[in-house]
Scaffold this motif. Sequence first.
Motif, PDB file in Angstrom:
ATOM      1  N   ASP A  17       0.727  -1.302  -0.027  1.00 43.45           N
ATOM      2  CA  ASP A  17      -0.138   0.233  -0.180  1.00 43.45           C
ATOM      3  C   ASP A  17       0.900   1.185   0.220  1.00 43.45           C
ATOM      4  O   ASP A  17       0.501   2.323  -0.282  1.00 43.45           O
ATOM      5  CB  ASP A  17      -0.739   0.150   1.193  1.00 43.45           C
ATOM      6  CG  ASP A  17      -1.989  -1.075   1.242  1.00 43.45           C
ATOM      7  OD1 ASP A  17      -2.223  -1.698   0.034  1.00 43.45           O
ATOM      8  OD2 ASP A  17      -2.596  -1.158   2.093  1.00 43.45           O
ATOM      9  N   ILE A  18       2.059   1.213   0.338  1.00 44.91           N
ATOM     10  CA  ILE A  18       2.936   2.279   0.493  1.00 44.91           C
ATOM     11  C   ILE A  18       4.177   2.109  -0.474  1.00 44.91           C
ATOM     12  O   ILE A  18       5.087   2.734  -0.155  1.00 44.91           O
ATOM     13  CB  ILE A  18       3.386   2.631   2.062  1.00 44.91           C
ATOM     14  CG1 ILE A  18       4.113   1.441   2.586  1.00 44.91           C
ATOM     15  CG2 ILE A  18       2.343   3.116   2.928  1.00 44.91           C
ATOM     16  CD1 ILE A  18       4.885   1.770   3.950  1.00 44.91           C
ATOM     17  N   GLU A  19       4.074   1.426  -1.459  1.00 45.31           N
ATOM     18  CA  GLU A  19       4.972   1.312  -2.467  1.00 45.31           C
ATOM     19  C   GLU A  19       5.616   2.472  -2.992  1.00 45.31           C
ATOM     20  O   GLU A  19       6.827   2.469  -2.913  1.00 45.31           O
ATOM     21  CB  GLU A  19       4.491   0.291  -3.507  1.00 45.31           C
ATOM     22  CG  GLU A  19       5.546   0.019  -4.874  1.00 45.31           C
ATOM     23  CD  GLU A  19       5.030  -1.017  -5.804  1.00 45.31           C
ATOM     24  OE1 GLU A  19       5.743  -1.199  -6.513  1.00 45.31           O
ATOM     25  OE2 GLU A  19       3.973  -1.350  -5.559  1.00 45.31           O
ATOM     26  N   SER A  20       5.057   3.357  -3.332  1.00 50.14           N
ATOM     27  CA  SER A  20       5.186   4.675  -4.042  1.00 50.14           C
ATOM     28  C   SER A  20       6.137   5.426  -2.857  1.00 50.14           C
ATOM     29  O   SER A  20       7.039   6.162  -3.173  1.00 50.14           O
ATOM     30  CB  SER A  20       4.419   5.386  -4.503  1.00 50.14           C
ATOM     31  OG  SER A  20       3.381   5.721  -3.563  1.00 50.14           O
ATOM     32  N   GLU A  21       5.744   5.505  -1.663  1.00 52.60           N
ATOM     33  CA  GLU A  21       6.472   6.069  -0.892  1.00 52.60           C
ATOM     34  C   GLU A  21       7.920   5.397  -0.329  1.00 52.60           C
ATOM     35  O   GLU A  21       8.815   6.323  -0.306  1.00 52.60           O
ATOM     36  CB  GLU A  21       5.465   6.215   0.800  1.00 52.60           C
ATOM     37  CG  GLU A  21       6.251   6.855   1.804  1.00 52.60           C
ATOM     38  CD  GLU A  21       5.580   6.588   3.213  1.00 52.60           C
ATOM     39  OE1 GLU A  21       6.341   6.921   4.221  1.00 52.60           O
ATOM     40  OE2 GLU A  21       4.474   6.209   3.158  1.00 52.60           O
ATOM     41  N   ILE A  22       7.859   4.183  -0.236  1.00 55.14           N
ATOM     42  CA  ILE A  22       9.085   3.564  -0.235  1.00 55.14           C
ATOM     43  C   ILE A  22      10.116   3.746  -1.312  1.00 55.14           C
ATOM     44  O   ILE A  22      11.357   4.213  -0.981  1.00 55.14           O
ATOM     45  CB  ILE A  22       8.897   2.096  -0.039  1.00 55.14           C
ATOM     46  CG1 ILE A  22       8.206   1.607   1.085  1.00 55.14           C
ATOM     47  CG2 ILE A  22      10.238   1.348   0.009  1.00 55.14           C
ATOM     48  CD1 ILE A  22       7.598   0.138   1.600  1.00 55.14           C
ATOM     49  N   VAL A  23       9.700   3.886  -2.438  1.00 55.69           N
ATOM     50  CA  VAL A  23      10.521   3.791  -3.674  1.00 55.69           C
ATOM     51  C   VAL A  23      11.169   5.514  -3.586  1.00 55.69           C
ATOM     52  O   VAL A  23      12.122   5.655  -3.861  1.00 55.69           O
ATOM     53  CB  VAL A  23       9.711   3.672  -4.872  1.00 55.69           C
ATOM     54  CG1 VAL A  23      10.530   4.078  -6.184  1.00 55.69           C
ATOM     55  CG2 VAL A  23       9.759   2.101  -5.094  1.00 55.69           C
ATOM     56  N   GLN A  24      10.121   6.313  -3.329  1.00 57.79           N
ATOM     57  CA  GLN A  24      10.525   7.871  -3.433  1.00 57.79           C
ATOM     58  C   GLN A  24      11.503   8.089  -2.414  1.00 57.79           C
ATOM     59  O   GLN A  24      12.421   8.757  -2.534  1.00 57.79           O
ATOM     60  CB  GLN A  24       9.273   8.676  -3.145  1.00 57.79           C
ATOM     61  CG  GLN A  24       9.613  10.141  -3.081  1.00 57.79           C
ATOM     62  CD  GLN A  24       8.340  10.914  -2.846  1.00 57.79           C
ATOM     63  OE1 GLN A  24       7.711  10.865  -2.119  1.00 57.79           O
ATOM     64  NE2 GLN A  24       7.885  12.030  -3.765  1.00 57.79           N
ATOM     65  N   LYS A  25      11.299   7.483  -1.029  1.00 57.90           N
ATOM     66  CA  LYS A  25      12.084   7.843   0.261  1.00 57.90           C
ATOM     67  C   LYS A  25      13.439   7.202  -0.011  1.00 57.90           C
ATOM     68  O   LYS A  25      14.327   7.784   0.221  1.00 57.90           O
ATOM     69  CB  LYS A  25      11.445   7.472   1.373  1.00 57.90           C
ATOM     70  CG  LYS A  25      10.418   8.437   1.759  1.00 57.90           C
ATOM     71  CD  LYS A  25       9.919   8.145   3.414  1.00 57.90           C
ATOM     72  CE  LYS A  25       8.581   9.369   3.475  1.00 57.90           C
ATOM     73  NZ  LYS A  25       8.392   9.235   4.998  1.00 57.90           N
TER      74      LYS A  25
END
Length: 349
Positions: free
Chosen positions: A118-126
């Motif tokens: 659910d937080i895939e994009s947040e992980i990649v971005q950070k």
Amino acid sequence: MNKKLVLVVDDSAFMRKMISDIIHSSAYLEVIATARNGNDALKKVMELKPDVITLDVEMPLMDGISTLKEVMKMAPTPVVMVSSLTKSGADKTIEAMSYGAVDFIAKPSGSISLNIKDIESEIVQKVEHASRANYKLSINTSPSIKKKDYKPISSNRPIIAIGSSTGGPRALQQVITKLPIGFQSPVVIVQHMPKGFTKSLAERLDKLSNVTVKEVEDGDLIENGKVYIAPGGNQFRVKEINSQLYAEVKQEQPVNGHQPSVDVLFESVAHVQNCHPLAVMLTGMGSDGSKGMLHLKKRHPRTIAISQSKETCVVYGMPQAAEKTSLVDYVEDIDNVSDVLVQKIQKKR
């Protein structure tokens, strides 16, 4: 393009696999190895020299904090902490920021989060941003402080508003802990963080500071010598009622993708009558706060705008956006920001 190499550290095999798969979805990143605990991680850090590490906070044998300290001593590397949403997890995550971690990711549902996708994009971005971060600055323990003289403001109603994001907890510690007892201004802050973590940040800063620091609550009286940090997941505004300042804290829609938003806070301060704002933009991704600074300068032309220097930012995005408005009065190394504030607020003898 040379990909940035990532070491994934977590005691759960499931979480190692899921986080690795998510990171592999980035064209910019490659997982070079995984580690099941701190001891395993330290061996692989020395052997493989990763560009960035994701590090679980809670692990057996050697926990994330202890591992982080060793990494920073042995082979300083950008680290993104991976934390549970518990009070203990939040407290340890904020502590990790002070030891040099660049950022953190909150697991959505506990130490083994089946819904981590659910937080895939947040992980990649950070992780991508951490791999480019000016991380070594966050572990500099003996900075050179350039002493300057700043003319005090003449107003007897100053209000300091601060915005920060990635790298902000460490930067805020360097500013707030240097404010003296009896400081003659309130300080209102937006730090981009989820719910729960802002309370831990406020409690840690309160223990380390001469001034009172708290996570602000709706209806709080905004007083001199106190620091108010916006709670994660809520917008924070300063409201004037019968010449007194109060906090308005409400859950609304994100602004610029953020809740709390620096623009929302700055724009609320712009509507306070007969005040002298000091707007401070610290390290962080994006441009949140630059529009609010424009509002402040328009309604209060004497507003003093301060941005953190590129050389001392973990991420230069927000200060750079502020400087592009051409309204910033002082660009300061992080160790000088508190000096500017203290000298501007001090009363003439």
